[in-house]
Design a protein around this motif. Structure first.
Motif, PDB file in Angstrom:
ATOM      1  N   ALA A   1      -9.043  -1.004  22.690  1.00 33.28           N
ATOM      2  CA  ALA A   1      -8.736  -2.445  22.844  1.00 33.28           C
ATOM      3  C   ALA A   1      -8.535  -2.858  21.425  1.00 33.28           C
ATOM      4  O   ALA A   1      -9.088  -2.902  20.486  1.00 33.28           O
ATOM      5  CB  ALA A   1      -9.771  -3.205  23.669  1.00 33.28           C
ATOM      6  N   VAL A   2      -7.289  -3.886  21.410  1.00 32.11           N
ATOM      7  CA  VAL A   2      -6.879  -4.542  20.212  1.00 32.11           C
ATOM      8  C   VAL A   2      -7.928  -5.917  20.109  1.00 32.11           C
ATOM      9  O   VAL A   2      -7.683  -6.742  21.079  1.00 32.11           O
ATOM     10  CB  VAL A   2      -5.782  -4.690  19.936  1.00 32.11           C
ATOM     11  N   ALA A   3      -8.744  -6.191  19.169  1.00 24.75           N
ATOM     12  CA  ALA A   3      -8.960  -7.504  18.975  1.00 24.75           C
ATOM     13  C   ALA A   3      -8.079  -8.658  18.841  1.00 24.75           C
ATOM     14  O   ALA A   3      -6.925  -8.471  18.436  1.00 24.75           O
ATOM     15  CB  ALA A   3     -10.246  -7.531  17.827  1.00 24.75           C
TER      16      ALA A   3
ATOM     17  N   HIS B   1     -16.003  -6.349  25.566  1.00 23.18           N
ATOM     18  CA  HIS B   1     -16.881  -5.704  24.938  1.00 23.18           C
ATOM     19  C   HIS B   1     -17.036  -4.466  25.314  1.00 23.18           C
ATOM     20  O   HIS B   1     -16.999  -4.227  26.455  1.00 23.18           O
ATOM     21  CB  HIS B   1     -18.010  -6.676  24.491  1.00 23.18           C
ATOM     22  N   GLY B   2     -17.748  -3.555  24.460  1.00 28.27           N
ATOM     23  CA  GLY B   2     -18.078  -2.041  25.177  1.00 28.27           C
ATOM     24  C   GLY B   2     -19.415  -2.191  25.670  1.00 28.27           C
ATOM     25  O   GLY B   2     -20.141  -3.117  25.589  1.00 28.27           O
TER      26      GLY B   2
ATOM     27  N   LEU C   1     -16.274  -3.625  29.232  1.00 30.72           N
ATOM     28  CA  LEU C   1     -16.641  -4.946  29.947  1.00 30.72           C
ATOM     29  C   LEU C   1     -16.186  -6.104  29.843  1.00 30.72           C
ATOM     30  O   LEU C   1     -15.639  -6.259  28.682  1.00 30.72           O
ATOM     31  CB  LEU C   1     -18.073  -4.887  29.906  1.00 30.72           C
ATOM     32  N   VAL C   2     -15.842  -7.149  30.818  1.00 30.21           N
ATOM     33  CA  VAL C   2     -15.481  -8.449  30.754  1.00 30.21           C
ATOM     34  C   VAL C   2     -16.504  -9.210  31.035  1.00 30.21           C
ATOM     35  O   VAL C   2     -17.051  -8.896  32.099  1.00 30.21           O
ATOM     36  CB  VAL C   2     -14.227  -8.994  31.242  1.00 30.21           C
ATOM     37  N   THR C   3     -17.273 -10.171  30.250  1.00 31.74           N
ATOM     38  CA  THR C   3     -18.346 -10.876  30.527  1.00 31.74           C
ATOM     39  C   THR C   3     -18.117 -12.281  30.619  1.00 31.74           C
ATOM     40  O   THR C   3     -17.319 -12.850  29.413  1.00 31.74           O
ATOM     41  CB  THR C   3     -19.625 -10.771  29.726  1.00 31.74           C
ATOM     42  N   GLU C   4     -18.488 -13.164  31.705  1.00 31.67           N
ATOM     43  CA  GLU C   4     -18.117 -14.347  31.649  1.00 31.67           C
ATOM     44  C   GLU C   4     -19.476 -15.291  31.186  1.00 31.67           C
ATOM     45  O   GLU C   4     -20.667 -14.699  31.481  1.00 31.67           O
ATOM     46  CB  GLU C   4     -18.038 -14.928  33.100  1.00 31.67           C
ATOM     47  N   TRP C   5     -19.247 -16.286  30.320  1.00 28.45           N
ATOM     48  CA  TRP C   5     -20.522 -16.870  29.594  1.00 28.45           C
ATOM     49  C   TRP C   5     -20.366 -18.395  30.238  1.00 28.45           C
ATOM     50  O   TRP C   5     -19.293 -19.018  30.242  1.00 28.45           O
ATOM     51  CB  TRP C   5     -20.393 -16.830  28.212  1.00 28.45           C
ATOM     52  N   ALA C   6     -21.673 -18.974  30.497  1.00 25.99           N
ATOM     53  CA  ALA C   6     -21.751 -20.387  30.642  1.00 25.99           C
ATOM     54  C   ALA C   6     -21.982 -21.028  29.102  1.00 25.99           C
ATOM     55  O   ALA C   6     -23.019 -20.463  28.609  1.00 25.99           O
ATOM     56  CB  ALA C   6     -22.602 -20.567  31.828  1.00 25.99           C
TER      57      ALA C   6
END
Length: 453
Positions: A32-34, A265-266, A299-304
């Motif tokens: 993945a490219v940042a 992220h990994g 992974l894709v993480t959702e953050w509040a």
């Protein structure tokens, strides 16, 4: 990370010149490219790596590089979706300094393109300051400065270890082929290849860094119309914004604001946003819809998030020396910019609404609120709690984001794509567009341990 207002740079050719393609290069693995401009990533590696490699090496066998010159330059990165950049390059071997000023035409938001420009300067400060590199992103009131704590490095230094392997020509100019390779103590393979003309100016220069970050795993330059001779100090003078407006002041009138943000992220990455970047759903479309080679297992993480909206300058953050670090932020203030810095807002969209592009956010460690403290306590600026994680592959393939991105590319705002992305994380119910839960595996990677009841 560099942008200017739309169409503010010299018009680019309809396609790049043919690249010399016969030279062997060690291609790094796809990943993945940042977000943002990849050049500082390579600087972080190369500034230390080249010093390490050359410290005890016999550097007598490489090609002769002209001591001072300028040239037109075309640059390509390993991720083809980043396109190519054209501009000018200045090199002063004795003065230990170089400068690259380039623009590319990015079509992620508008079919006619937005000019993405940067001016990177690297100078040996002989220990007077650790900030040997800076980058001006954009132009006019859209410009910002990123000062980077990377020591000066000579981009052509690795060629000093090189072996001549033959000859070729670039744009009709005869040149000798050179190849050099080395391995860092961390096991990363660095290679450099070049076609150096009789005047000592490389007509093409390629480097691979061995990084999983594909955008800088392979970097290619083509130089043309060289002008050889001593260069004045004016050529390497800092830009106005780097000389007088770094970092940008925080936005006025901040208040507590609730945000739903996302980070790719990994699986080994702990659940924390300290010294990391994230984006809103619309802002992340510049990442998901414009990058080839996204690792479906990430992974894709959702953050509040709750943050003080007196936004500071968006920071450049990366993993270095065993920890995440950020540079270029405005003290404790949460950093913010429009996606890719595009959208026309001043200072890369730091304080603007960014309704076309969405926003990227950076989280300085010095602004994090202690456990149990509210935003504003002793000047703290942010709190973040992970909600849930899913596999990137589910969003891209199973929920149809890839197809929707193709339909919406060049037609910002990419709201239908962003809706697919957000729905995948809002629920695990596939009937509602959701993706199943996925989990990280590293230390501190349990979401349940972060939830505050």
């Amino acid at each position: 990370i560099g942008v200017s207002s739309r169409h503010s740079c010299t018009a680019l050719p309809t396609r790049p010149p043919n690249m010399w393609s016969t030279w062997p290069v060690a291609l790094a693995g796809a990943a993945a490219v940042a977000a943002g401009h990849p050049a500082p990533i390579s600087d972080a590696l190369l500034s230390s790596t080249l010093a390490e490699v050359l410290a005890h090496a016999d550097v007598s066998q490489g090609p002769r590089i002209a001591p001072a010159w300028t040239a037109n330059v075309t640059q390509l990165f390993g991720a083809s979706s980043l396109g190519y950049q054209v501009g000018s390059y200045a090199y002063d071997q004795a003065g230990r300094r170089w400068r690259a000023t380039m623009c590319s035409n990015n079509t992620i938001f508008h079919a006619s393109g937005d000019m993405l420009c940067f001016d990177q300067l690297s100078v040996d400060l002989h220990g007077a300051s650790p900030f040997g590199s800076n980058m001006t992103a954009g132009a006019g009131d859209g410009a910002i400065c990123r000062t980077l704590p990377f020591a000066f490095y000579d981009q052509f230094a690795l060629l000093a270890l090189g072996t001549k392997t033959g000859s070729s020509s670039v744009a009709g100019v005869h040149c000798d082929l050179w190849y050099a390779a080395s391995t860092t103590k961390e096991g990363q393979n660095i290679t450099a290849s070049a076609c150096v003309a009789a005047d000592g100016v490389p007509r093409e220069f390629n480097m691979t860094t061995g990084m999983a970050y594909k955008a800088v795993s392979e970097i290619k330059y083509t130089f043309s119309n060289p002008r050889i001779g001593a260069l004045s100090d004016d050529v390497f003078a800092p830009s106005e914004v780097c000389a007088s407006k770094y970092p940008m002041p925080a936005c006025e009138g901040g208040s507590k604001q609730a945000l739903t943000l996302y980070r790719v992220h990994g699986k080994a990455e702990p659940y924390s946003l300290v010294n990391k970047n994230a984006g809103d759903a619309l802002g992340d479309m510049a990442f998901f819809c414009d990058i080839i080679g996204m690792d479906a297992t990430q992974l894709v993480t959702e953050w509040a998030v709750e943050a003080d909206s007196a936004w500071g300058q968006y920071a450049f953050c990366l993993f270095q020396g065993g920890k995440n670090v950020c540079w270029g932020h405005t003290g404790k203030h949460v950093g913010r910019e429009s996606s890719r810095g595009l959208g026309g807002g001043a200072a890369q969209g730091q304080c603007s609404r960014n309704e076309e592009t969405g926003s990227w956010i950076s989280f300085p460690d010095v602004g994090e609120c202690p456990a149990g403290a509210a935003v504003g306590t002793n000047g703290c600026t942010w709190i973040a709690t992970p909600v849930r994680s899913v596999l990137a592959g589910c969003i891209i393939k199973d929920r149809g984001l890839q197809e929707m991105c193709a339909q919406e590319r060049g037609h910002a705002p990419m709201r239908r794509s962003a809706a697919i992305f957000a729905a995948a994380l809002e629920t695990s119910d596939p009937a509602k567009g959701g993706c199943p839960d996925a989990s990280a595996s590293g230390p501190g990677s349990s979401i349940s341990s972060w939830i505050v009841v």
